[in-house]
Design an enzyme around this catalytic site. Structure first.
Site, PDB file in Angstrom:
ATOM      1  CB  VAL A 125      -1.145  -0.155   1.203  1.00 10.73           C
ATOM      2  CG1 VAL A 125      -2.283   1.260   1.630  1.00 10.73           C
ATOM      3  CG2 VAL A 125      -1.849  -1.034   1.075  1.00 10.73           C
TER       4      VAL A 125
ATOM      5  CG  ASP B  32      -7.930 -10.652   7.858  1.00  7.32           C
ATOM      6  OD1 ASP B  32      -7.767 -11.043   9.250  1.00  7.32           O
ATOM      7  OD2 ASP B  32      -7.216  -9.749   7.510  1.00  7.32           O
TER       8      ASP B  32
ATOM      9  CE  LYS C 270      -4.365  -3.405   0.184  1.00 11.87           C
ATOM     10  NZ  LYS C 270      -5.773  -3.925   1.483  1.00 11.87           N
TER      11      LYS C 270
END
Length: 663
Positions: free
Chosen positions: A4, A112, A19
């Site tokens: 990133v 996540d 990204k």
């Protein structure tokens, strides 16, 4: 997921996050198409607590995303060692739950959630990052479900950050919004305490903890936090997705209601309690009361409650598993140096407790490993994630036996119940039932009629037969049994059944031993006749066991062994073993036997499932862990195999050369 960079959007004159996608993803057309399709779904998430995905771009062969740039610090950086103050916990928790609710409303799961992906901007706003791992939960009309169900990185891989992953995520199975709710529970626990609920020395230990363990209750770790918050976290962390909240909006609303109570100044029940082993009296206030008289009155009232509740049990709520570790009973018998008798009593107590539907009983092998590394009930309970520990001793002299037992709260090491049983030697087998019934009553476990009847059923009153049976069982309990030892066990069982021809459990175990011997002899040259003789003896012993105790767990287990090994009839064997598991749900050995049948049928996923269930009961059995590792390897489930291979390497390093692919 890529590197990133901070970049400048010259067209719109703004800073953005850029990204770069991994080369493996950018160079695979099929995976790139899938990623782009799913990124469109993520780009549709427009929410104040979600980082915005602007676009997918390509330049000079490089694929990249442009995203909203967030300036601030992550919660992982800001988190104090002791956790955030309660108001901050609620603010962060509400924001994250609200972000997940918005994503779930668009059928997108994050997969996540963790402190590093929750940012607090310089002006105090909360932003959830990295929906780049997100995936649609359901297919849109006309979409290819099988394609959309694949992960965004390596097909079939376990996606996420291990300490925050749900059990179904760790197993590489399909996930939905409830997996995010589990991760949210982990996050909330860490925000409160400063540490994660599932920990271990290695990644394998953490994975094992998530799959099998229950974390210390929030009320014990942070007794000044509201009980309601502990209940919210506990429900989020249920192993079974069906036990969790049905939607992130429910979690958000619970936290918002709790924050409203705190801000209003109303008294909130917390985990603060008196030293009573009972958890019921939880009375505290979020405001300090300056009136000393009020404090004194409250203290006296609590002391009165404590005195009145000393005789009550330490039962958990229905949502908390009543997990028990039974330590080996100490042999205090003066005239017998062998401890097989005390070991037999100990194992029968495990069996009796394990037959009760409301209890989870840790296997004896797992207890033995934990005792090598820990000394006190508190340490043993912590290592095994057991809420209760049973200790005991056996003293046998002449025709008398004295058995003592006590139930200990592993967290406080307080004795919740203890008793001494003095019996005639011929009546010793009734002691195990009495211990199980007394412990069940202490934990407020309601016995089902069939369970009560089973506890009353004494297998033999002939102590000489019981002695022989215990000697055989001690031999057969080994993970690996050499042929000579197997024959020695058969000799003891034949003596037991001759001494007491009505000893059903003795006949059942004899049938199992003869079935194992049949299997061994069939692998040897020129032993066909001996194998046939052993098979005949196994069948006769099984018939006798079924005559004496039809439908008993021991007879059904023996039937499963016989039809699996001798008759090669997997359907009949599985039916018998399923019935045996219904009667004794804590029997890891029966689950292992089922796994062999699934393995022989080529049903590797079913084989792994049976072994996973067995591992949840017996996580220190090297043979079991090897079987699970090997089955994962053959099934191609390598990500799931690795933590068990690592556990096997620690327990029995001499076996780790066998599963080659694990390396």
């Amino acid at each position: 997921m890529g590197e990133v960079y901070r970049a400048r959007d010259t067209k719109l004159d703004r800073d953005v996050a850029l990204k770069i996608l991994p080369a493996a993803m950018a160079s695979d057309p099929a995976r790139l198409r899938r990623f782009e399709r799913e990124a469109k779904t993520v780009a549709g998430l427009n929410h104040p607590h979600i980082v915005t995905l602007y676009s997918i771009e390509a330049a000079d062969g490089v694929r990249f995303l442009t995203m909203e740039l967030i300036e601030g610090r992550s919660v992982a950086e800001l988190l104090p060692p002791e956790g955030f103050p309660l108001p901050r916990v609620l603010d962060l928790g509400i924001a994250v739950a609200d972000a997940l609710a918005a994503a779930h409303a668009r059928s997108v799961a994050h997969r996540d959630i963790k402190p590093a992906d929750v940012m607090v901007t310089t002006d105090g706003r909360v932003k959830v990052l990295d929906f780049g791992l997100a995936k649609p939960i359901e297919s849109a009309p006309g979409e290819d479900t099988a394609t959309r169900a694949q992960p965004l990185t390596v097909d079939g891989a376990v996606i996420g950050t291990v300490p925050y992953m749900s059990p179904e995520q760790l197993r590489g199975r399909e996930v939905d919004h409830r997996s995010d709710i589990f991760s949210l529970g982990v996050l909330l626990y860490e925000l409160c305490t400063g540490h994660r609920p599932f920990r271990g020395d290695t990644q394998a230990d953490v994975m094992s903890s998530i799959l099998t363990a229950s974390p210390p209750e929030l009320a014990r770790v942070k007794p000044d936090h509201p009980c309601r918050l502990g209940s919210v976290v506990e429900r989020c962390l249920q192993k079974d997705p069906s036990g969790r909240y049905g939607a992130a909006t429910e979690v958000r609303d619970e936290l918002a209601a709790l924050r409203a109570e705190l801000e209003s100044g109303r008294t909130v029940a917390t985990g603060v309690s008196t030293p009573s082993p009972d958890r019921t009296p939880r009375v505290a206030s979020t405001r300090r009361r300056p009136a000393l008289i009020g404090v004194a009155v409250l203290a006296l009232a609590l002391l009165g409650l404590w005195a009145g509740l000393r005789s009550r049990d330490h039962a958990a709520s229905d949502s908390v598993p009543k997990t028990i570790a039974v330590l080996p009973f100490e042999n205090l018998s003066p005239q017998d140096s062998s401890d097989f008798f005390s070991t037999g009593i100990y194992e029968d107590v495990i069996t009796a407790l394990g037959s009760l539907h409301d209890l989870k009983v840790i296997s004896r092998t797992s207890v033995a490993v934990a005792m090598e590394e820990a000394g006190t009930p508190r340490e043993i309970g912590h290592r095994l994630d057991a809420r209760y520990v049973v200790e005991g001793s056996v003293r046998r002299f002449e025709n008398q036996v004295r058995v003592t037992a006590q139930l200990v709260d592993a967290a406080t090491e307080q004795s919740l119940w203890s008793s001494t049983y003095d019996r005639e030697l011929r009546d010793v087998l009734a002691v195990q039932a009495s211990i199980a019934q007394d412990i069940a009553a202490t934990l407020r476990t309601t016995l089902q009629p069939a369970e009560a009847a089973k506890l009353r059923d004494v297998p033999t009153v002939v102590i000489a037969a019981y002695d022989e049976y215990l000697r055989a069982r001690t031999i057969l309990n080994a993970s690996w049994i050499p042929p000579d030892a197997l024959r020695e066990a058969i000799d003891h069982l034949q003596s037991a059944t001759v001494t007491d021809p009505d000893f059903a459990d003795g006949w059942a175990l004899l049938s199992r031993a003869e079935s194992d011997l049949t299997d061994h002899l069939r692998d040897l040259d020129d032993r066909e006749e001996d194998a046939a003789a052993a098979a005949d003896l196994a069948e006769k012993a099984l018939t006798r066991a079924e005559e004496l105790a039809p439908g008993s767990a021991s007879a059904l287990k023996a039937k499963g062994y016989f039809y699996r090994i001798v008759r090669k009839d997997p359907v009949t064997a599985l039916r018998a073993l399923d019935q045996a598991m219904t009667l004794n749900p804590n029997d890891a050995e029966t689950l292992q036997s089922q796994s062999w049948i699934y393995f022989s049928l080529g049903q590797l996923d079913a084989c792994c499932d049976a072994l996973e269930k067995a591992y949840a009961i017996d996580n220190a059995n090297g043979r079991l862990i090897y079987m699970l590792t090997f089955s994962y390897e053959l099934a191609g489930r390598y990500a799931e195999m690795v933590p068990f291979f690592e556990r096997l390497a620690r327990l029995e390093p001499e076996r780790t050369h066998l599963p080659v692919q694990a390396r």
